[in-house]
Design a protein around this motif. Structure first.
Motif, PDB file in Angstrom:
ATOM      1  N   THR A  43     -50.542-119.613  34.520  1.00  0.00           N
ATOM      2  CA  THR A  43     -50.268-119.295  35.911  1.00  0.00           C
ATOM      3  C   THR A  43     -48.899-119.837  36.260  1.00  0.00           C
ATOM      4  N   LEU A  44     -47.974-118.957  36.556  1.00  0.00           N
ATOM      5  CA  LEU A  44     -46.616-119.378  36.860  1.00  0.00           C
ATOM      6  C   LEU A  44     -46.487-119.785  38.316  1.00  0.00           C
ATOM      7  N   THR A  61     -35.237-125.088  31.558  1.00  0.00           N
ATOM      8  CA  THR A  61     -35.463-124.060  30.542  1.00  0.00           C
ATOM      9  C   THR A  61     -34.568-124.298  29.335  1.00  0.00           C
ATOM     10  N   ILE A  62     -35.127-124.133  28.134  1.00  0.00           N
ATOM     11  CA  ILE A  62     -34.316-124.201  26.916  1.00  0.00           C
ATOM     12  C   ILE A  62     -34.537-122.921  26.113  1.00  0.00           C
ATOM     13  N   LEU A 113     -39.595-124.952  30.261  1.00  0.00           N
ATOM     14  CA  LEU A 113     -39.935-123.677  29.659  1.00  0.00           C
ATOM     15  C   LEU A 113     -39.207-123.565  28.322  1.00  0.00           C
ATOM     16  N   VAL A 114     -39.901-123.030  27.325  1.00  0.00           N
ATOM     17  CA  VAL A 114     -39.314-122.817  25.998  1.00  0.00           C
ATOM     18  C   VAL A 114     -39.327-121.312  25.732  1.00  0.00           C
ATOM     19  N   PRO A 117     -35.154-131.655  41.494  1.00  0.00           N
ATOM     20  CA  PRO A 117     -35.908-130.874  40.498  1.00  0.00           C
ATOM     21  C   PRO A 117     -36.120-129.439  40.955  1.00  0.00           C
ATOM     22  N   GLN A 118     -36.143-128.528  39.983  1.00  0.00           N
ATOM     23  CA  GLN A 118     -36.477-127.122  40.224  1.00  0.00           C
ATOM     24  C   GLN A 118     -37.472-126.699  39.138  1.00  0.00           C
ATOM     25  N   PRO A 119     -38.730-127.082  39.265  1.00  0.00           N
ATOM     26  CA  PRO A 119     -39.699-126.814  38.200  1.00  0.00           C
ATOM     27  C   PRO A 119     -39.978-125.335  38.021  1.00  0.00           C
ATOM     28  N   ARG A 120     -40.013-124.907  36.762  1.00  0.00           N
ATOM     29  CA  ARG A 120     -40.429-123.546  36.404  1.00  0.00           C
ATOM     30  C   ARG A 120     -41.635-123.577  35.467  1.00  0.00           C
TER      31      ARG A 120
END
Length: 372
Positions: free
Chosen positions: A4-5, A53-54, A101-102, A363-366
């Motif tokens: 769930t995003l 994100t990476i 995120l990967v 922070p900007q969580p994804r």
């Protein structure tokens, strides 16, 4: 498990997504592929600096970055990391441990070096110009191009992508400007015959012919739609990320109709490669209609060059580009990790990190909420 995003919020009547703060992890000048403790500390530091994100490379130079059954089946040898570890598994684990995120990066797309086993063992998979020549120049040096219209090539790429996304608990896959074809190519026997069957005429001698360009671009689009469908069947929340050139270059020079891909709804994340040496030329690419329309639909950002080997970009220019991207409500991704903190005579790594820390102060969580 269905992920769930985090849901986007509404700001001024428009959808607002968490700002992309990404970085590509290449194999260029990189020791984190060989040193697990350094990999762990590097990813921890990215998380502490509020990256979210990476993009680790999984396909480049005709080889994959893991032990691939698909690669072995077509005769591609496996080149393992010097520590003999599965570094994609390591990066995925460490990324998720640090709530990043990967999204593995399918860097070479349809490209391969002329001397690669892939090119040498499958010559019929390659396309060519009208004069029969196969080798072209790219930022990676001389390359040949797999024929994106050939069913065996399409199956190979599909199998490779599905293998990556099935074997590892990654959050998506990213295709860049090489999931395309230079417009001079496509005069191989298979493509010529296919064009004749569908149009009842020969391909134009001029590779820039508008109908010929559109026919080939549409074929690539059709393939990307099918690939997206297969990935979404595995996981509806899987991120189908695209990092193309600005649209005019992407479509007219490389047959990559990413604007149509966005409109078709197959792109979940867009990062345009705006590698410009000065701020003015960089900014000109940010407020174009196709970019601003995309950002209202999906997370959208721009790629910022942090430097090349032994030639880092000034941190002041990087800072200015990030601020301009934000002005146009776009995220950013840096190319590439190994040049982020590289030292210049007037800039220490600590100084460069301090600037990024100030830019990414909140922070900007994804990261999917079901994983937290």
């Amino acid at each position: 498990m269905v992920l769930t995003l985090p849901q986007p919020s509404k700001i001024w009547g428009q959808t607002s997504f968490a700002e992309i703060r990404g970085v590509w992890i290449t194999k260029n000048d990189s020791d984190i592929w060989l040193d697990t403790p350094k990999l762990e500390s590097s990813i921890q530091e990215l998380a502490q600096l509020n990256f979210n994100t990476i993009y680790p490379v999984v396909w480049n130079s005709g080889y994959v970055s893991y032990d691939s059954a698909v690669a072995k089946r077509v005769g591609i040898p496996i080149i393992k990391a010097g520590n003999n570890k599965d570094m994609i598994a390591e990066i995925t684990y460490q990324g998720h441990l640090n709530r990043l995120l990967v999204v593995p990066w399918f860097e070479f797309g349809f490209m391969a070096p002329p001397s690669s086993e892939l090119a040498l063992k499958h010559p019929r998979w390659l396309t060519n110009r009208r004069d029969g020549s196969k080798i072209g120049n790219s930022a990676a040096g001389q390359v040949v191009w797999l024929n994106p219209f050939h069913p065996q090539v399409q199956q190979f790429i599909t199998d490779l992508v599905l293998e990556i996304c099935t074997r590892y608990r990654v959050d998506g896959i990213q295709f860049d400007d090489h999931m395309a074809l230079p417009r001079d190519f496509g005069y191989d026997p298979y493509t010529v015959n296919l064009y004749k069957q569908e149009t009842k005429k020969n391909p134009p001698a001029n590779p820039q012919d508008r109908e010929w360009v559109k026919w080939r671009a549409d074929k690539i689009t059709d393939f990307m739609v099918r690939l997206n469908t297969l990935l979404k069947q595995r996981n509806p929340n899987f991120i189908f990320s695209v990092a193309p050139n600005p649209y005019s270059t992407a479509y007219n020079l490389f047959l990559q109709d990413w604007k149509r891909w966005v409109n078709l709804g197959i792109v979940d994340e867009l990062i345009i490669q705006v590698y410009r040496p000065d701020l003015n030329s960089f900014v000109r690419e940010l407020n174009v209609p196709e970019v601003q329309n995309a950002r209202k639909k999906i997370p959208t950002g721009v790629a910022i060059l942090t430097g090349l080997r032994n030639n880092p970009s000034p941190i002041t220019l990087i800072e200015d580009k990030v601020r301009q991207a934000r002005r146009y409500r776009l995220g950013v991704s840096f190319f590439y990790y190994e040049t982020l903190w590289i030292e210049k005579p007037t800039e220490t790594p600590d100084l460069r990190k301090a600037v990024v820390r100030a830019l990414f102060y909140n922070p900007q969580p994804r990261f999917p909420v079901s994983k937290i």
